[in-house]
Write a protein that holds these residues in place. Structure first.
Motif, mmCIF file in Angstrom:
data_model
loop_
_atom_site.group_PDB
_atom_site.id
_atom_site.type_symbol
_atom_site.label_atom_id
_atom_site.label_comp_id
_atom_site.label_asym_id
_atom_site.label_seq_id
_atom_site.Cartn_x
_atom_site.Cartn_y
_atom_site.Cartn_z
ATOM 1 N N ARG A 159 94.928 50.824 133.678
ATOM 2 C CA ARG A 159 94.772 49.344 133.358
ATOM 3 C C ARG A 159 93.392 48.340 134.094
ATOM 4 N NH1 ARG A 159 98.540 44.125 131.541
ATOM 5 N NH2 ARG A 159 98.864 45.791 130.357
ATOM 6 N N VAL A 160 93.043 48.954 135.885
ATOM 7 C CA VAL A 160 92.946 48.582 136.575
ATOM 8 C C VAL A 160 91.004 49.097 136.477
ATOM 9 C CG1 VAL A 160 92.115 50.533 138.220
ATOM 10 C CG2 VAL A 160 91.714 48.321 139.657
ATOM 11 N N ASP A 161 91.070 49.799 135.540
ATOM 12 C CA ASP A 161 89.482 50.750 135.523
ATOM 13 C C ASP A 161 89.322 50.330 133.158
ATOM 14 O OD1 ASP A 161 88.932 52.667 137.181
ATOM 15 O OD2 ASP A 161 91.346 53.614 136.624
ATOM 16 N N PHE A 162 90.247 49.193 133.161
ATOM 17 C CA PHE A 162 89.491 49.158 131.003
ATOM 18 C C PHE A 162 88.120 48.373 131.270
ATOM 19 C CE2 PHE A 162 94.290 49.332 129.322
ATOM 20 C CZ PHE A 162 94.483 50.459 130.062
ATOM 21 N N PRO A 163 87.578 47.556 132.078
ATOM 22 C CA PRO A 163 86.914 46.727 132.109
ATOM 23 C C PRO A 163 85.460 47.549 131.464
ATOM 24 C CG PRO A 163 87.944 45.628 133.375
ATOM 25 C CD PRO A 163 89.009 47.097 133.984
ATOM 26 N N GLN A 164 85.119 48.928 132.271
ATOM 27 C CA GLN A 164 84.486 49.556 132.566
ATOM 28 C C GLN A 164 83.824 50.002 130.895
ATOM 29 O OE1 GLN A 164 84.725 53.675 134.345
ATOM 30 N NE2 GLN A 164 86.685 52.407 134.576
ATOM 31 N N LEU A 165 84.880 49.973 130.181
ATOM 32 C CA LEU A 165 85.281 50.600 128.550
ATOM 33 C C LEU A 165 84.594 49.171 127.459
ATOM 34 C CD1 LEU A 165 88.515 52.596 129.082
ATOM 35 C CD2 LEU A 165 86.467 52.651 129.226
ATOM 36 N N GLY A 166 84.504 48.301 128.126
ATOM 37 C CA GLY A 166 84.349 46.735 127.226
ATOM 38 C C GLY A 166 85.514 46.270 126.839
ATOM 39 N N ARG A 167 85.480 45.527 126.029
ATOM 40 C CA ARG A 167 86.813 45.065 125.917
ATOM 41 C C ARG A 167 87.263 45.187 124.141
ATOM 42 N NH1 ARG A 167 83.997 42.102 122.608
ATOM 43 N NH2 ARG A 167 84.474 42.125 120.488
ATOM 44 N N LEU A 168 88.726 45.576 124.743
ATOM 45 C CA LEU A 168 89.710 45.930 123.695
ATOM 46 C C LEU A 168 89.847 45.683 121.919
ATOM 47 C CD1 LEU A 168 92.120 47.952 123.248
ATOM 48 C CD2 LEU A 168 93.773 46.642 123.784
ATOM 49 N N GLU A 169 89.028 45.836 121.667
ATOM 50 C CA GLU A 169 88.995 46.010 119.710
ATOM 51 C C GLU A 169 90.329 45.746 118.928
ATOM 52 O OE1 GLU A 169 84.186 45.957 119.358
ATOM 53 O OE2 GLU A 169 85.244 47.505 118.645
ATOM 54 N N GLY A 170 91.367 46.427 119.157
ATOM 55 C CA GLY A 170 92.423 47.532 118.334
ATOM 56 C C GLY A 170 93.111 48.790 118.140
ATOM 57 N N LEU A 171 93.473 49.124 117.058
ATOM 58 C CA LEU A 171 93.943 50.382 116.579
ATOM 59 C C LEU A 171 92.807 50.416 115.596
ATOM 60 C CD1 LEU A 171 96.866 49.259 115.916
ATOM 61 C CD2 LEU A 171 96.656 50.619 118.096
ATOM 62 N N VAL A 172 92.547 51.771 116.082
ATOM 63 C CA VAL A 172 91.410 52.538 114.637
ATOM 64 C C VAL A 172 92.625 54.198 114.231
ATOM 65 C CG1 VAL A 172 89.795 52.401 115.247
ATOM 66 C CG2 VAL A 172 91.120 54.054 116.538
ATOM 67 N N GLN A 173 92.375 54.541 112.966
ATOM 68 C CA GLN A 173 92.540 55.705 112.292
ATOM 69 C C GLN A 173 92.164 56.973 113.167
ATOM 70 O OE1 GLN A 173 91.510 53.449 108.957
ATOM 71 N NE2 GLN A 173 93.716 53.442 108.399
ATOM 72 N N PRO A 174 92.759 57.618 112.845
ATOM 73 C CA PRO A 174 92.701 59.135 114.072
ATOM 74 C C PRO A 174 92.011 60.036 113.379
ATOM 75 C CG PRO A 174 94.735 58.081 114.562
ATOM 76 C CD PRO A 174 94.267 57.713 113.610
ATOM 77 N N GLU A 175 91.944 60.139 112.069
ATOM 78 C CA GLU A 175 91.832 60.564 110.978
ATOM 79 C C GLU A 175 90.195 60.728 110.738
ATOM 80 O OE1 GLU A 175 94.400 58.061 108.523
ATOM 81 O OE2 GLU A 175 94.580 59.435 110.486
ATOM 82 N N HIS A 176 89.465 59.390 110.788
ATOM 83 C CA HIS A 176 88.415 58.682 110.698
ATOM 84 C C HIS A 176 87.568 60.091 111.434
ATOM 85 C CE1 HIS A 176 89.017 54.945 108.390
ATOM 86 N NE2 HIS A 176 89.583 55.936 107.487
ATOM 87 N N TYR A 177 87.980 60.280 113.007
ATOM 88 C CA TYR A 177 87.327 60.488 114.023
ATOM 89 C C TYR A 177 87.395 62.178 114.148
ATOM 90 C CZ TYR A 177 86.337 55.655 114.541
ATOM 91 O OH TYR A 177 86.059 55.041 114.410
ATOM 92 N N ALA A 178 88.702 62.735 113.375
ATOM 93 C CA ALA A 178 89.557 64.133 113.601
ATOM 94 C C ALA A 178 89.919 64.423 114.935
ATOM 95 C CB ALA A 178 87.915 64.637 113.508
ATOM 96 N N LEU A 179 90.889 63.042 115.482
ATOM 97 C CA LEU A 179 91.488 62.952 116.910
ATOM 98 C C LEU A 179 92.521 63.385 116.321
ATOM 99 C CD1 LEU A 179 89.339 60.527 118.452
ATOM 100 C CD2 LEU A 179 89.381 63.417 118.943
ATOM 101 N N GLN A 180 93.620 64.157 117.569
ATOM 102 C CA GLN A 180 94.458 64.410 117.416
ATOM 103 C C GLN A 180 94.958 64.483 118.891
ATOM 104 O OE1 GLN A 180 97.407 65.029 115.205
ATOM 105 N NE2 GLN A 180 96.165 65.322 113.156
ATOM 106 N N PRO A 181 96.135 63.756 118.801
ATOM 107 C CA PRO A 181 96.693 63.448 120.711
ATOM 108 C C PRO A 181 96.591 65.068 121.467
ATOM 109 C CG PRO A 181 97.530 61.715 119.271
ATOM 110 C CD PRO A 181 96.933 63.335 118.232
ATOM 111 N N SER A 182 96.572 65.293 122.448
ATOM 112 C CA SER A 182 96.344 66.100 123.681
ATOM 113 C C SER A 182 97.107 65.583 124.886
ATOM 114 C CB SER A 182 95.508 66.904 123.190
ATOM 115 O OG SER A 182 94.285 66.564 124.014
#
Length: 576
Positions: free
Chosen positions: A553-576
């Motif tokens: 969490r200490v590094d989160f500010p460099q990513l910007g504001r947390l906007e919410g959840l998104v659907q992985p298939e929209h970006y062709a992503l899978q956890p690994s």
């Protein structure tokens, strides 16, 4: 010198001169017993090949026990050459002696390459193995409306072959089904296409593959001749690689590729899985393997081995207790497995997590996990011409047909004495029922549904909704929560609330987006259910730059504001 007795054998005749030349070149006196017969005589003389001149289309045979033959009388004499091993009998004819001369006790005959070859049924059931380093890619088509399945090959014979199919794609294979096309492609690009019938399907040791035995049926003469050619070449390559043929053994051109950087010894047996998997993912994949084994047992009308499910449930509970966040994240990393396996593992893991948090249910958790692992297996047992895939868009008829999976599984589990019958009914039999009677298979209502059933139904529905389906995209966790929470007539609101309390609004394994375009997987939550640790994988604001950075969490500010959840298939992503 010996007298040859004729033995009636079914023979396959080949007249392809290039094929015949290739086979002749592969013969050696160390791997075959060679003999020749002159004209139609019944006397066979031991022989060996002393020289081959492909550029002149000639070979020289050496006869060592032919003192009775006069060299001066052999010019233009027709020959029959036989080559035999314990596994094959080849006969070459339609060729003649060009020159003959005697060298001490040896009679040398220079001849044209033969014009015809036949192979007997002696080798029909002998399987030629693909030893280490020998590879051929295989694509198997089962259903016309589904893509071919990629496989490997273990051996080949005139009567059939043994394929190596990833367990994750083994569900359609069952005894006696017809395979309309098996396409075997060798490193040099040569391809054999053939049809067959499955004779057996069983686990291939402790690997993530199934061994599928296939019997060939009703081959046309040309197809059988071509098959024999490939069998001969596989044996030739095996002999060359093992050194059994000595210096006379030549490699087969089938296993020489023209691709840049190709190395003959570089082909290795395919491995399933990723080498950089974290240990907990590897352990859960072993549970997935055990589920596949249980499925294969049911398909072969065999009992599910008790230790398979016991070990699987024990492993999941041990991993959960060892490190809950890592375990929940690892459950999301099963993308190589079919959807029914991914879903079964997740439901079992989340059910264990919720039951352990409820004192009155904790003592039944192991048996409940076993039932949850089995609750969707009936779907895989329904794959057939009526339902060629569990993924993709289904017709209304197929959806109705799929509902049979509960009754099929309950029937399959009826004789299983080691599975708790009550929990089997509560989870396998009732997980798809709803409080208002709108569920299946029996339309049970609230008074017939136990707390464990109500709990499992919520977990099952939430996980199913968060996975994309052929007729809809996935729901985010918050969308799925809202759907169930607003339908208290169908889902027990108590268990929906308890689940949300355990997993929060950003569940582990969810994909979240930050205002600067970063996308990340949630790996750990704090006490308030907020992301504590994440894996950043993509920045859509910078040309979809891929990443793999684990941040706290200490590094989160460099990513910007947390906007919410998104659907992985929209970006062709899978956890690994």
């Amino acid at each position: 010198m010996e007298t040859r007795e004729s033995q009636p054998r079914q023979q396959i005749e080949i007249s392809d001169t290039h094929h015949i030349a290739t086979v002749v070149e592969s013969l050696s006196d160390e791997t075959h017993v060679l003999s020749i017969t002159l004209s139609a005589a019944a006397i066979a003389f031991p022989a060996s090949i002393s020289q081959i001149e492909p550029e002149h289309n000639t070979l020289t045979l050496a006869l060592t026990d032919a003192q009775a033959l006069d060299a001066s009388e052999l010019n233009l004499t027709d020959l029959i050459l036989r080559a035999e091993t314990a596994s094959e009998a080849l006969q070459f004819d339609a060729f003649e002696v060009l020159a003959a001369h005697r060298n001490a006790d040896t009679l040398e005959l220079r001849c044209h390459f033969p014009g015809r070859m036949s192979t007997s049924s002696k080798r029909r059931n002998v399987r030629m193995p693909f030893i280490r380093g020998m590879q051929a890619s295989v694509r198997v088509r089962i259903f016309t409306d589904q893509p071919a399945i990629e496989a490997g090959i273990r051996d080949l014979s005139a009567s059939g072959c043994q394929l190596e199919v990833p367990l994750s794609h083994s569900a359609p294979f069952r005894r006696d089904i017809w395979l309309p096309e098996i396409a075997i492609t060798f490193p040099n690009g040569a391809q054999l296409k053939i049809a067959g019938q499955v004779r057996h399907v069983r686990p291939a040791g402790r690997s993530h593959f199934a061994a599928v035995g296939v019997a060939f049926r009703e081959l046309a003469s040309g197809d059988e001749n071509r098959l024999i050619y490939f069998i001969n070449e596989v044996e030739r390559e095996g002999t060359y690689r093992t050194g059994e043929g000595g210096r006379m053994a030549w490699p087969s051109p089938l296993f020489i590729a023209d691709e840049p950087g190709y190395q003959r010894s570089g082909y290795q047996r395919r491995q399933s899985g990723r080498g950089d998997r974290q240990p907990m993912v590897t352990a859960i994949r072993e549970v997935a393997r055990q589920l596949h084994i249980a499925h294969l047992a049911l398909l072969n009308q065999q009992p599910i081995p008790a230790n398979t499910l016991h070990n699987g449930a024990t492993t999941l509970l041990r991993l959960l207790k060892k490190n809950r966040p890592v375990f929940l994240y690892a459950l999301c990393c099963m993308d190589e497995e079919p959807q029914w396996i991914q879903h079964s593992l997740t439901v079992a893991g989340h059910l264990a997590d919720l039951m352990l948090a409820e004192t009155e249910h904790a003592d039944r958790v192991r048996e409940a996990v076993m039932a949850a692992l089995l609750h969707d297996m009936g779907k895989a047992m329904l794959i057939s011409e009526e339902l060629t895939s569990l993924e993709g868009q289904l017709t209304e008829e197929q959806k109705h047909y799929l509902r049979r999976h509960v009754d099929i599984m309950i029937e399959a589990l009826a004789p299983v004495a080691w599975l708790d019958a009550t929990l089997c009914h509560e989870i396998v039999g009732c997980i798809n029922e709803r409080l208002d009677g709108s569920g299946y298979p029996h339309g049970l209502t609230a008074e017939a549904l136990t707390p464990v059933t109500r709990m499992a139904s919520v977990i099952d529905a939430l996980d199913a909704m968060r996975r994309p389906r052929g007729d809809r995209q996935s729901y985010t966790a918050i969308e799925a929560y809202r759907f169930l929470y607003n339908r208290p007539d169908r889902f027990d609101k108590w268990w929906v609330t308890r689940y949300i309390q355990r997993h929060g609004f950003y569940p582990i394994g969810s994909l979240i987006r930050f205002s600067r375009g970063f996308l990340a997987w949630v790996m750990e939550l704090d006490q308030q259910g907020q992301p504590e640790r994440i894996r950043v994988v993509l920045n859509i604001a910078r040309n979809r730059m891929t990443m793999n950075d684990v941040l706290s969490r200490v590094d989160f500010p460099q990513l910007g504001r947390l906007e919410g959840l998104v659907q992985p298939e929209h970006y062709a992503l899978q956890p690994s």
